[in-house]
Every structure is written in C-alpha cells, then in structure tokens.
Motif scaffolding. Sequence first.
Motif, PDB file in Angstrom:
ATOM      1  N   UNK A 253      -5.263  -9.811  29.652  1.00  0.00           N
ATOM      2  CA  UNK A 253      -5.914 -10.649  28.631  1.00  0.00           C
ATOM      3  C   UNK A 253      -4.883 -11.473  27.867  1.00  0.00           C
ATOM      4  N   UNK A 254      -5.338 -12.606  27.357  1.00  0.00           N
ATOM      5  CA  UNK A 254      -4.432 -13.434  26.561  1.00  0.00           C
ATOM      6  C   UNK A 254      -4.097 -12.723  25.243  1.00  0.00           C
ATOM      7  N   UNK A 255      -2.961 -13.097  24.677  1.00  0.00           N
ATOM      8  CA  UNK A 255      -2.508 -12.481  23.431  1.00  0.00           C
ATOM      9  C   UNK A 255      -2.536 -13.532  22.306  1.00  0.00           C
ATOM     10  N   UNK A 256      -3.739 -13.823  21.821  1.00  0.00           N
ATOM     11  CA  UNK A 256      -3.877 -14.829  20.768  1.00  0.00           C
ATOM     12  C   UNK A 256      -3.102 -14.448  19.505  1.00  0.00           C
ATOM     13  N   UNK A 257      -3.186 -13.183  19.137  1.00  0.00           N
ATOM     14  CA  UNK A 257      -2.571 -12.764  17.874  1.00  0.00           C
ATOM     15  C   UNK A 257      -1.062 -12.977  17.873  1.00  0.00           C
ATOM     16  N   UNK A 258      -0.416 -12.565  18.950  1.00  0.00           N
ATOM     17  CA  UNK A 258       1.035 -12.697  19.019  1.00  0.00           C
ATOM     18  C   UNK A 258       1.479 -14.154  19.014  1.00  0.00           C
ATOM     19  N   UNK A 259       0.782 -14.992  19.771  1.00  0.00           N
ATOM     20  CA  UNK A 259       1.160 -16.405  19.836  1.00  0.00           C
ATOM     21  C   UNK A 259       0.836 -17.130  18.535  1.00  0.00           C
ATOM     22  N   UNK A 260      -0.241 -16.724  17.899  1.00  0.00           N
ATOM     23  CA  UNK A 260      -0.577 -17.320  16.591  1.00  0.00           C
ATOM     24  C   UNK A 260       0.527 -17.010  15.575  1.00  0.00           C
ATOM     25  N   UNK A 261       1.046 -15.780  15.611  1.00  0.00           N
ATOM     26  CA  UNK A 261       2.100 -15.399  14.672  1.00  0.00           C
ATOM     27  C   UNK A 261       3.402 -16.140  14.966  1.00  0.00           C
ATOM     28  N   UNK A 262       3.717 -16.352  16.236  1.00  0.00           N
ATOM     29  CA  UNK A 262       4.913 -17.122  16.574  1.00  0.00           C
ATOM     30  C   UNK A 262       4.804 -18.542  16.018  1.00  0.00           C
ATOM     31  N   UNK A 263       3.620 -19.146  16.157  1.00  0.00           N
ATOM     32  CA  UNK A 263       3.419 -20.498  15.628  1.00  0.00           C
ATOM     33  C   UNK A 263       3.531 -20.515  14.112  1.00  0.00           C
ATOM     34  N   UNK A 264       2.992 -19.491  13.468  1.00  0.00           N
ATOM     35  CA  UNK A 264       3.065 -19.427  12.001  1.00  0.00           C
ATOM     36  C   UNK A 264       4.518 -19.293  11.536  1.00  0.00           C
ATOM     37  N   UNK A 265       5.230 -18.367  12.161  1.00  0.00           N
ATOM     38  CA  UNK A 265       6.630 -18.171  11.778  1.00  0.00           C
ATOM     39  C   UNK A 265       7.489 -19.380  12.135  1.00  0.00           C
ATOM     40  N   UNK A 266       7.136 -20.067  13.210  1.00  0.00           N
ATOM     41  CA  UNK A 266       7.918 -21.215  13.660  1.00  0.00           C
ATOM     42  C   UNK A 266       7.533 -22.518  12.993  1.00  0.00           C
ATOM     43  N   UNK A 267       6.511 -22.488  12.129  1.00  0.00           N
ATOM     44  CA  UNK A 267       6.119 -23.701  11.426  1.00  0.00           C
ATOM     45  C   UNK A 267       5.410 -24.724  12.288  1.00  0.00           C
ATOM     46  N   UNK A 268       4.817 -24.264  13.406  1.00  0.00           N
ATOM     47  CA  UNK A 268       4.102 -25.180  14.289  1.00  0.00           C
ATOM     48  C   UNK A 268       2.606 -24.954  14.241  1.00  0.00           C
ATOM     49  N   UNK A 269       1.923 -25.376  15.288  1.00  0.00           N
ATOM     50  CA  UNK A 269       0.464 -25.242  15.385  1.00  0.00           C
ATOM     51  C   UNK A 269       0.118 -24.273  16.509  1.00  0.00           C
ATOM     52  N   UNK A 270      -1.022 -23.604  16.356  1.00  0.00           N
ATOM     53  CA  UNK A 270      -1.493 -22.660  17.374  1.00  0.00           C
ATOM     54  C   UNK A 270      -2.742 -23.214  18.029  1.00  0.00           C
ATOM     55  N   UNK A 271      -2.807 -23.126  19.366  1.00  0.00           N
ATOM     56  CA  UNK A 271      -3.956 -23.626  20.113  1.00  0.00           C
ATOM     57  C   UNK A 271      -4.390 -22.570  21.132  1.00  0.00           C
ATOM     58  N   UNK A 272      -5.649 -22.635  21.497  1.00  0.00           N
ATOM     59  CA  UNK A 272      -6.160 -21.802  22.589  1.00  0.00           C
ATOM     60  C   UNK A 272      -6.780 -22.718  23.638  1.00  0.00           C
ATOM     61  N   UNK A 273      -6.713 -22.290  24.886  1.00  0.00           N
ATOM     62  CA  UNK A 273      -7.324 -23.051  25.975  1.00  0.00           C
ATOM     63  C   UNK A 273      -7.675 -22.086  27.098  1.00  0.00           C
ATOM     64  N   UNK A 274      -8.837 -22.309  27.680  1.00  0.00           N
ATOM     65  CA  UNK A 274      -9.274 -21.427  28.774  1.00  0.00           C
ATOM     66  C   UNK A 274      -9.775 -22.221  29.976  1.00  0.00           C
TER      67      UNK A 274
END
Length: 326
Positions: A253-274
């Motif tokens: 399964x995709x890991x939305x939570x982990x990637x969202x946190x990386x974007x938050x800490x990195x000052x970028x944007x978080x996106x999902x796509x399926x």
Amino acid sequence: MTFPEFRSPWWLLFAAVAVAVAAGYVLVQRWRHRNTLRFTNLALLEKVAPHRPGPKRHLPVALMVVGLLLLAVALAGPTAAQKVPRNRAIVVLVIDVSLSMQATDVTPSRIAVAQEAAKAFADDLTPGINLGLVAFSGTASVLVAPTTGREAVKRAIDHLQLSERTAPGEGIFAALGSIDTLAAVLGGSDQAPPAHIVLMSDGKQTVPESPDDPRGGYTAARLAHDKGVPVSTISFGTRHGTVAIENERIPVPVDDDGLREIARLGGGSFFTASSLDELRSVYDTLQEQIGYEITRGDASRTWLVAGSLFVSAAAGTGLALNRRIP
C-alpha cells in the motif's frame, strides 16, 4: 479587487490638472449662463436661436478629463503581477525504483505509468530550468546531473531498473548533492539558483528503520529545508497494490502519511495520484509552481494608450460638435 502599485506615485498629482480642467469648465459654464440670463432678452433669443446647444457639447471636455486622468496613472508607472519563466533554476526528479513499483494496481504498472508521466513532465518543464534525475531503492544514484537538455533525462527514465528496499532519505541526499554541485558550477550570483526536489514514491521507508535516523527521510527533508530547497512529494499508487515475490502476493500500500510528513518538513507540497491522469495533473500543478515565478512588471502601456485615445477623441469631438478643440 487589487490596485496597482506605482514606481513613481508622485506623478499621480498630475491628476490635479484633470480636476482643474473639470472645475474650470464648470465655473465657465455657470458664468456664461448667469451672464446670459442677466443681459439677454430671452424672448428675442428664443426667436433667433430656438435650438439651444444640447448636453453633447460637454462631451469633448468630459473625454479630455478622463484622458488626463488615465495619463496621470500611466506617468506614475503602474506595475502588475506577471508570470515569468524561471531561468537558472534547478529541479531534481527523485523516483522510487523499489520492487513495489511493479505493482499492477495502476495499469499497466506503477513504474510504467510513472515513467510516462515523468517524461511528459520533462518535456513540459520550462526550457531554462536545469532538470536532474535521481533513482532510489535501498541506495540512490544520480542518473542525470541537472541540465537544460531533456533527452538524457528521458532516456534515463526509460531505463529505470527496479531493486529491493526503499530509502527516500538517500534519494533526497543525492538530489541535494547534485544541486550543490551545479550551483557551484553556475556561480555568477550572490545567491544560489532556486532549486526544488520532486520525490515520487509508492511505499513506506524500509532503510533505515526510522525516518528520523541520520540517513532517514525526515532528516533529509529537514536538511533540504535548511538549505532553502523545498521537497514536494507524490504518493503514487493505491492501498490495494500487491506484488508477487517468490510466488507470494505481498501487499504494497502507498504510504501517504510518511510522504506527507516529508513534504511538510521539507517545505514543499504533498500530492496523491492513483492513475496516469491524476499523476499528469500533479505534474502540471508542479510545473506551474516550479517553472514560473510571479514578478511585478511595467503595466503603464495600457493606461498610456487609453489616455491617448481619450484625449484624441476629445479633440475630434470638439472639432465636430463645437468647431473648436476643447
């Protein structure tokens, strides 16, 4: 509604000329009307000039006043927000090539769709931007150093090879290294060229165990933020993906939570796509965010043209209606 900013706002005082013209015209008209009533035989005037001037006689002066006001704005140097292509900027595309990317929950597979969308992103990205490519699984490799050429990037995308484990932190560290190298080569400015990392992954970090480890994803994102390099992430796939390993179906399964946190800490944007369409839409959004910057540019031409047209119209209608220029 937004109001323009001005480079030379003192020129707005020129509008006082338009106000003075309007006020003077009104005073002259009242003075003429008063003298007409005082010294003219109205009965005789009615016979001699039964058709008095209509409201149209005021049109030339009205046009002149509007034209002067528009010219005052033009002289003040109005500015407006403009979308300008970035130059010298650096974008590094960081793509997950772990074995989970062979999942077929996205047709025909996650990796095939990711490759197609990434190549389209490379084609559409603003030409002046340096684009690099990093692939990561358990380790990371800079496949193409940031360059304005796109063919090398697209060829490398076509030849991505899947491997075991997932280490997004290594991908970010590798991207930062390639950014630092190109920034040093470009030089020529007190400020480093703007840079952005776009990380696309489908699974949870497996190497190292903790994302807060010195080589973990969260640590890498914090470092990128400290360097002023935003990290945007794309969580690609579904929660129902599986891969076959040694004749066993393993959930990936995709890991939305982990990637969202990386974007938050990195000052970028978080996106999902399926799906391919969703992934293309994400890349289109990133293209707008990364490929252009909003600056304030000169916007006086429109005001100057409009003011000149109104003043010219005032002269023309004055000659046509009143046989004189107002």
